[in-house]
Design a protein around this motif. Structure first.
Motif, PDB file in Angstrom:
ATOM      1  N   PHE A  86      37.876  46.841  43.642  1.00 22.36           N
ATOM      2  CA  PHE A  86      36.871  45.781  43.539  1.00 22.36           C
ATOM      3  C   PHE A  86      36.758  45.270  42.111  1.00 22.36           C
ATOM      4  O   PHE A  86      36.728  44.051  41.865  1.00 22.36           O
ATOM      5  CB  PHE A  86      35.517  46.296  44.026  1.00 22.36           C
ATOM      6  CG  PHE A  86      34.391  45.326  43.822  1.00 22.36           C
ATOM      7  CD1 PHE A  86      34.222  44.254  44.686  1.00 22.36           C
ATOM      8  CD2 PHE A  86      33.514  45.467  42.759  1.00 22.36           C
ATOM      9  CE1 PHE A  86      33.192  43.343  44.504  1.00 22.36           C
ATOM     10  CE2 PHE A  86      32.485  44.559  42.557  1.00 22.36           C
ATOM     11  CZ  PHE A  86      32.317  43.498  43.440  1.00 22.36           C
ATOM     12  N   TYR A  87      36.727  46.184  41.159  1.00 24.46           N
ATOM     13  CA  TYR A  87      36.552  45.775  39.761  1.00 24.46           C
ATOM     14  C   TYR A  87      37.757  45.000  39.246  1.00 24.46           C
ATOM     15  O   TYR A  87      37.615  43.906  38.684  1.00 24.46           O
ATOM     16  CB  TYR A  87      36.316  47.011  38.888  1.00 24.46           C
ATOM     17  CG  TYR A  87      36.262  46.696  37.410  1.00 24.46           C
ATOM     18  CD1 TYR A  87      35.131  46.120  36.841  1.00 24.46           C
ATOM     19  CD2 TYR A  87      37.362  46.952  36.591  1.00 24.46           C
ATOM     20  CE1 TYR A  87      35.085  45.819  35.492  1.00 24.46           C
ATOM     21  CE2 TYR A  87      37.323  46.662  35.237  1.00 24.46           C
ATOM     22  CZ  TYR A  87      36.183  46.094  34.698  1.00 24.46           C
ATOM     23  OH  TYR A  87      36.155  45.782  33.360  1.00 24.46           O
ATOM     24  N   PHE A  88      38.952  45.546  39.449  1.00 20.53           N
ATOM     25  CA  PHE A  88      40.132  44.915  38.863  1.00 20.53           C
ATOM     26  C   PHE A  88      40.516  43.623  39.570  1.00 20.53           C
ATOM     27  O   PHE A  88      41.016  42.691  38.939  1.00 20.53           O
ATOM     28  CB  PHE A  88      41.306  45.904  38.867  1.00 20.53           C
ATOM     29  CG  PHE A  88      41.108  47.055  37.935  1.00 20.53           C
ATOM     30  CD1 PHE A  88      41.004  46.858  36.571  1.00 20.53           C
ATOM     31  CD2 PHE A  88      41.006  48.356  38.418  1.00 20.53           C
ATOM     32  CE1 PHE A  88      40.819  47.920  35.697  1.00 20.53           C
ATOM     33  CE2 PHE A  88      40.818  49.424  37.566  1.00 20.53           C
ATOM     34  CZ  PHE A  88      40.720  49.204  36.204  1.00 20.53           C
ATOM     35  N   LEU A  89      40.302  43.542  40.869  1.00 22.47           N
ATOM     36  CA  LEU A  89      40.566  42.280  41.564  1.00 22.47           C
ATOM     37  C   LEU A  89      39.533  41.222  41.180  1.00 22.47           C
ATOM     38  O   LEU A  89      39.855  40.039  41.064  1.00 22.47           O
ATOM     39  CB  LEU A  89      40.574  42.491  43.075  1.00 22.47           C
ATOM     40  CG  LEU A  89      41.764  43.263  43.637  1.00 22.47           C
ATOM     41  CD1 LEU A  89      41.603  43.496  45.134  1.00 22.47           C
ATOM     42  CD2 LEU A  89      43.084  42.536  43.371  1.00 22.47           C
ATOM     43  N   SER A  90      38.282  41.648  40.987  1.00 21.10           N
ATOM     44  CA  SER A  90      37.227  40.704  40.606  1.00 21.10           C
ATOM     45  C   SER A  90      37.481  40.120  39.222  1.00 21.10           C
ATOM     46  O   SER A  90      37.258  38.929  38.987  1.00 21.10           O
ATOM     47  CB  SER A  90      35.858  41.389  40.644  1.00 21.10           C
ATOM     48  OG  SER A  90      35.542  41.834  41.937  1.00 21.10           O
ATOM     49  N   THR A  91      37.940  40.966  38.301  1.00 21.03           N
ATOM     50  CA  THR A  91      38.185  40.485  36.935  1.00 21.03           C
ATOM     51  C   THR A  91      39.504  39.728  36.809  1.00 21.03           C
ATOM     52  O   THR A  91      39.819  39.238  35.726  1.00 21.03           O
ATOM     53  CB  THR A  91      38.205  41.681  35.966  1.00 21.03           C
ATOM     54  OG1 THR A  91      39.178  42.644  36.403  1.00 21.03           O
ATOM     55  CG2 THR A  91      36.847  42.336  35.895  1.00 21.03           C
ATOM     56  N   SER A  92      40.268  39.636  37.889  1.00 16.49           N
ATOM     57  CA  SER A  92      41.553  38.932  37.838  1.00 16.49           C
ATOM     58  C   SER A  92      41.460  37.507  38.366  1.00 16.49           C
ATOM     59  O   SER A  92      42.487  36.854  38.540  1.00 16.49           O
ATOM     60  CB  SER A  92      42.606  39.709  38.654  1.00 16.49           C
ATOM     61  OG  SER A  92      42.812  40.992  38.131  1.00 16.49           O
TER      62      SER A  92
END
Length: 322
Positions: free
Chosen positions: A176-182
């Motif tokens: 969730f975090y890394f996809l959101s920040t991408s």
């Protein structure tokens, strides 16, 4: 005595039914994956078809146990309490399946985040819980004491199912975090990322909740088979969630093809590919342009294009490219 028989046979019947039902869903998912013709590397394809072989083996062994327990051994309490092949088809194969899929997610999280520590942590937890599952299967095989399973394998099961739930929660939060920040700001790419986030959270939380339910039933209710119902579901839920994630690219591909078709339909038709207009510009025949011609790139390539001010190409292999 009647209540005891119901507590033993009832969960078995439900577990076997869920097992067959989820296997049918898995076969449909595999057919969808095969027909889609994704250009995945050999490792991913090996995982997909290898998991299906393991699930087929698990189904055959579980069906063998159900026939001997509920058909050939009907009315015989000894057959009802026999281990049969359950030591292998439930904890052993489930541990292999879950650990394999969780290690795959650890690899993808490393590709997205470049965080070696986080990836190793997830992979380590996955391997520990998978090893604990296989250790429990061996303990059941050695003891041959089905009524005393909860007592004999208390610690091992707690490590297995507790580690499974913990690993799934970490994967959900990290993805969730890394996809959101991408997110890039481009509608097509952000729409794909939102879809991946939703699928990851839904499938990851589902498997973690089922693992927690199984652990709760296993530790709370002794001398019955209540925990067998979620146990039969867990392995196939992992395999189904993995294929759902891979097949989500197919709907994205169909969406791109529809958009491309609508765009081409609105363009003027060119009768000749080399017909020059009044300004001397070359007219190109776009009739054969399809979404399959679009390059599939990773996030790093997308970021480079963003810095140059160019829109990114579609990346429907954001979780599966190498």
């Amino acid at each position: 005595m009647a209540d005891t028989v119901v507590q033993l046979t009832g969960p078995l019947v439900l577990g076997y039914q869920f097992n067959w039902g989820l296997y049918g869903v898995l076969a449909t998912q595999l057919y969808t994956y095969h027909q889609a013709g994704f250009r995945d590397n050999r490792l991913i394809k090996s995982i997909v078809y290898g998991l299906f072989i393991l699930e087929t083996l698990q189904l055959i062994m579980a069906t063998h146990d159900s026939f001997h327990t509920l058909a050939l051994g009907w009315g015989n309490e000894g057959d009802l309490l026999d281990v049969w092949l359950s030591w292998f088809d439930l904890p052993f194969l489930t541990g292999i399946t879950s650990a394999t899929i969780q290690c795959f997610y650890a690899w993808r999280i490393y590709i997205l985040s470049k965080s070696l520590v986080l990836a190793i942590t997830i992979a380590a937890i996955a391997l520990v819980q998978g090893s604990a599952a296989m250790a429990e299967g061996l303990q059941i095989l050695i003891s041959q004491n089905v009524p005393g399973t909860q007592v004999n394998t208390f610690k091992t099961t707690a490590v297995w199912l507790g580690g499974t739930a913990l690993c799934d929660i970490i994967i959900c939060c990290a993805m969730f975090y890394f996809l959101s920040t991408s997110r890039t700001g481009f509608r097509a790419t952000d729409s794909l990322l939102n879809k991946l986030i939703r699928i990851t959270i839904e499938t990851g939380m589902l498997t973690s909740v089922i693992a927690i339910i199984e652990l709760t039933l296993f530790l709370t209710f002794e001398h019955n088979f209540y925990h067998v119902v979620p146990a039969f579901m867990l392995s196939k839920l992992y395999s189904n969630s993995f294929l759902v994630l891979l097949n989500s690219r197919n709907s994205n591909r169909n969406s791109k093809q529809t958009t491309t078709s609508q765009t081409l339909h609105s363009l003027p038709e060119f009768s000749a590919s080399r017909e020059a207009n009044r300004t001397g510009a070359m007219k190109v025949d776009l009739a054969h342009r399809t979404s399959d011609d679009i390059g599939m790139v990773s996030f790093s390539e997308t970021e480079n294009l963003n810095k140059q001010g160019n829109p990114p190409p579609d990346s429907d292999r954001v979780l599966c490219d190498v």
